[in-house]
Design an enzyme around this catalytic site. Structure first.
Site, PDB file in Angstrom:
ATOM      1  N   SER A   1      25.941  30.210  11.072  1.00 22.32           N
ATOM      2  CA  SER A   1      25.184  29.243  11.891  1.00 22.32           C
ATOM      3  C   SER A   1      25.667  27.846  11.533  1.00 22.32           C
ATOM      4  O   SER A   1      26.113  27.608  10.395  1.00 22.32           O
ATOM      5  CB  SER A   1      23.685  29.350  11.581  1.00 22.32           C
ATOM      6  OG  SER A   1      23.001  28.213  12.079  1.00 22.32           O
TER       7      SER A   1
ATOM      8  N   TYR B   1      16.916  30.024   5.207  1.00 25.79           N
ATOM      9  CA  TYR B   1      17.777  30.525   6.300  1.00 25.79           C
ATOM     10  C   TYR B   1      19.144  29.851   6.203  1.00 25.79           C
ATOM     11  O   TYR B   1      20.183  30.511   6.266  1.00 25.79           O
ATOM     12  CB  TYR B   1      17.122  30.258   7.657  1.00 25.79           C
ATOM     13  CG  TYR B   1      17.986  30.661   8.839  1.00 25.79           C
ATOM     14  CD1 TYR B   1      18.139  32.003   9.186  1.00 25.79           C
ATOM     15  CD2 TYR B   1      18.653  29.702   9.608  1.00 25.79           C
ATOM     16  CE1 TYR B   1      18.934  32.380  10.274  1.00 25.79           C
ATOM     17  CE2 TYR B   1      19.434  30.069  10.697  1.00 25.79           C
ATOM     18  CZ  TYR B   1      19.574  31.400  11.022  1.00 25.79           C
ATOM     19  OH  TYR B   1      20.362  31.768  12.094  1.00 25.79           O
TER      20      TYR B   1
HETATM   21  N1  LIG Z   1      19.770  32.041  18.307  1.00 31.83           N
HETATM   22  C1  LIG Z   1      20.186  31.038  17.562  1.00 31.83           C
HETATM   23  O1  LIG Z   1      19.812  29.867  17.771  1.00 31.83           O
HETATM   24  C2  LIG Z   1      21.169  31.290  16.449  1.00 31.83           C
HETATM   25  C3  LIG Z   1      21.863  30.188  15.919  1.00 31.83           C
HETATM   26  C4  LIG Z   1      22.755  30.405  14.885  1.00 31.83           C
HETATM   27  C5  LIG Z   1      22.975  31.675  14.421  1.00 31.83           C
HETATM   28  N2  LIG Z   1      22.290  32.733  14.942  1.00 31.83           N
HETATM   29  C6  LIG Z   1      22.532  34.075  14.385  1.00 31.83           C
HETATM   30  O2  LIG Z   1      22.931  34.952  15.416  1.00 31.83           O
HETATM   31  C7  LIG Z   1      22.647  36.283  15.024  1.00 31.83           C
HETATM   32  C8  LIG Z   1      22.002  37.029  16.191  1.00 31.83           C
HETATM   33  O3  LIG Z   1      20.740  36.468  16.458  1.00 31.83           O
HETATM   34  P1  LIG Z   1      20.175  36.246  17.926  1.00 31.83           P
HETATM   35  O4  LIG Z   1      20.045  34.791  18.115  1.00 31.83           O
HETATM   36  O5  LIG Z   1      20.954  37.011  18.897  1.00 31.83           O
HETATM   37  O6  LIG Z   1      18.685  36.814  17.733  1.00 31.83           O
HETATM   38  P2  LIG Z   1      17.911  38.062  18.325  1.00 31.83           P
HETATM   39  O7  LIG Z   1      17.950  38.056  19.816  1.00 31.83           O
HETATM   40  O8  LIG Z   1      16.596  38.027  17.636  1.00 31.83           O
HETATM   41  O9  LIG Z   1      18.781  39.313  17.834  1.00 31.83           O
HETATM   42  C9  LIG Z   1      18.723  39.749  16.495  1.00 31.83           C
HETATM   43  C10 LIG Z   1      19.297  41.157  16.427  1.00 31.83           C
HETATM   44  O10 LIG Z   1      19.216  41.584  15.051  1.00 31.83           O
HETATM   45  C11 LIG Z   1      18.588  42.853  15.017  1.00 31.83           C
HETATM   46  N3  LIG Z   1      17.803  43.021  13.806  1.00 31.83           N
HETATM   47  C12 LIG Z   1      16.743  42.278  13.389  1.00 31.83           C
HETATM   48  N4  LIG Z   1      16.241  42.784  12.266  1.00 31.83           N
HETATM   49  C13 LIG Z   1      17.000  43.881  11.964  1.00 31.83           C
HETATM   50  C14 LIG Z   1      16.966  44.844  10.924  1.00 31.83           C
HETATM   51  N5  LIG Z   1      16.041  44.797   9.958  1.00 31.83           N
HETATM   52  N6  LIG Z   1      17.891  45.831  10.915  1.00 31.83           N
HETATM   53  C15 LIG Z   1      18.832  45.899  11.902  1.00 31.83           C
HETATM   54  N7  LIG Z   1      18.912  45.019  12.904  1.00 31.83           N
HETATM   55  C16 LIG Z   1      17.987  44.023  12.934  1.00 31.83           C
HETATM   56  C17 LIG Z   1      17.676  42.912  16.238  1.00 31.83           C
HETATM   57  O11 LIG Z   1      17.478  44.248  16.677  1.00 31.83           O
HETATM   58  P3  LIG Z   1      16.198  45.174  16.388  1.00 31.83           P
HETATM   59  O12 LIG Z   1      14.969  44.330  16.453  1.00 31.83           O
HETATM   60  O13 LIG Z   1      16.309  46.222  17.456  1.00 31.83           O
HETATM   61  O14 LIG Z   1      16.457  45.744  15.023  1.00 31.83           O
HETATM   62  C18 LIG Z   1      18.523  42.152  17.264  1.00 31.83           C
HETATM   63  O15 LIG Z   1      19.416  43.036  17.884  1.00 31.83           O
HETATM   64  C19 LIG Z   1      21.766  36.182  13.766  1.00 31.83           C
HETATM   65  O16 LIG Z   1      22.546  36.443  12.620  1.00 31.83           O
HETATM   66  C20 LIG Z   1      21.312  34.740  13.780  1.00 31.83           C
HETATM   67  O17 LIG Z   1      21.021  34.263  12.493  1.00 31.83           O
HETATM   68  C21 LIG Z   1      21.402  32.570  15.964  1.00 31.83           C
END
Ligand SMILES: NC(=O)c1ccc[n+]([C@@H]2O[C@H](COP(=O)([O-])OP(=O)(O)OC[C@H]3O[C@@H](n4cnc5c(N)ncnc54)[C@H](OP(=O)(O)O)[C@@H]3O)[C@@H](O)[C@H]2O)c1
Length: 240
Positions: free
Chosen positions: A143, A156
């Site tokens: 991130s 985080y």
């Molecule tokens: N959105 C942002 O602003 C942002 C910015 C920077 C970085 N990121 C990073 O991008 C990545 C993806 O996040 P996203 O934004 O796409 O969020 P998201 O829509 O909440 O997706 C998160 C994914 O992680 C899975 N997950 C959560 N807990 C889990 C567990 N205990 N075991 C296995 N899988 C798990 C969820 O699936 P299930 O619930 O089905 O397990 C979901 O598929 C993350 O690493 C996040 O830190 C996001």
């Protein structure tokens, strides 16, 4: 499942929503067979059915809670034993809200398990298999807060700084072994992580700061295609 695609098999963690779901779609469009990992199995199965129909690739679902060691070991074992896997996308992650002094420390521990421990164990397994085969790619989703920790909560940001540092070191370690390594540093992205899963009031984030998951992934893959080690999708000029 034995991958039959000439592209190989991509293992995507957190494939059930957000950035991981878009990566799964884009990788399928590129011809990769997929191994989709997350906890929500019905949601993964729905995505798998659609991806098979739309892209004519093989898609397998592996239900795993990556905060649990037994489940991480299951995925790790697959990475070590399945020689058709040639791309690991370490994407699954959660956010723990609040300052350290008032944080729910059990939630912090789960976040560190997912954002740090699982990422490390899976990257280690992939590094071993891919370097032995002399090919493959490891993409770790960090991130931008890895670079600006004072702008967000301590824990985080610290997990994401770890992911960035791990990726940079791993790239040096794997140099010359045929394995591509990339850290992707998204800015604020409209997915479930902030809007539905974190308890953070995301409505207050200025709209112009927020990117769509499709924009993030397409920019990240453009960086991947250029061999970038670190890609910041919100910076369109690669010189930045
Ligand atoms: N959105 C942002 O602003 C942002 C910015 C920077 C970085 N990121 C990073 O991008 C990545 C993806 O996040 P996203 O934004 O796409 O969020 P998201 O829509 O909440 O997706 C998160 C994914 O992680 C899975 N997950 C959560 N807990 C889990 C567990 N205990 N075991 C296995 N899988 C798990 C969820 O699936 P299930 O619930 O089905 O397990 C979901 O598929 C993350 O690493 C996040 O830190 C996001």
């Amino acid at each position: 499942m034995n991958s039959i695609s000439p592209k190989g098999l991509a293992l995507v963690t957190g494939a059930s929503s957000g950035i991981g779901a878009v990566y799964a779609e884009r990788l399928a469009a590129r011809g990769y067979d997929l191994l989709l990992v997350a906890r929500d199995e019905p949601r993964l199965q729905t995505a798998a059915t659609r991806l098979r129909a739309e892209h004519k690739v093989q898609v397998e679902v592996l239900k795993a809670d990556l905060t649990l060691k037994a489940d991480v070991l299951k995925v790790e074992q697959r990475l070590r034993s399945d020689s058709s896997i040639n791309l690991l996308l370490n994407n699954a992650g959660i956010v723990a809200d609040g300052s350290l002094a008032v944080a729910d420390t059990d939630r912090l521990e789960a976040m560190i398990q997912l954002n740090v421990i699982a990422v490390t164990r899976l990257a280690a397994a992939a590094a071993a298999s891919f370097s032995a085969a002399g090919r493959g790619a490891i993409i770790n989703i960090a991130s931008v807060v890895a670079l600006i920790p004072e702008s967000f909560n301590a824990t985080y940001s610290a997990t994401k700084a770890y992911v960035l540092s791990l990726t940079q070191s791993l790239a040096a370690e794997l140099d010359g072994k045929g394995v591509q390594v990339q850290a992707v540093l998204p800015g604020v992205t409209r997915t479930e992580i902030f809007w539905e899963r974190s308890g953070i009031d995301a409505q207050g984030i200025p709209a112009e700061m927020v990117m769509d998951a499709t924009e993030i992934v397409d920019a990240a893959l453009a960086g991947f295609d250029q061999g970038e080690l670190i890609t910041i999708p919100s910076l369109p000029d690669s010189a930045d």
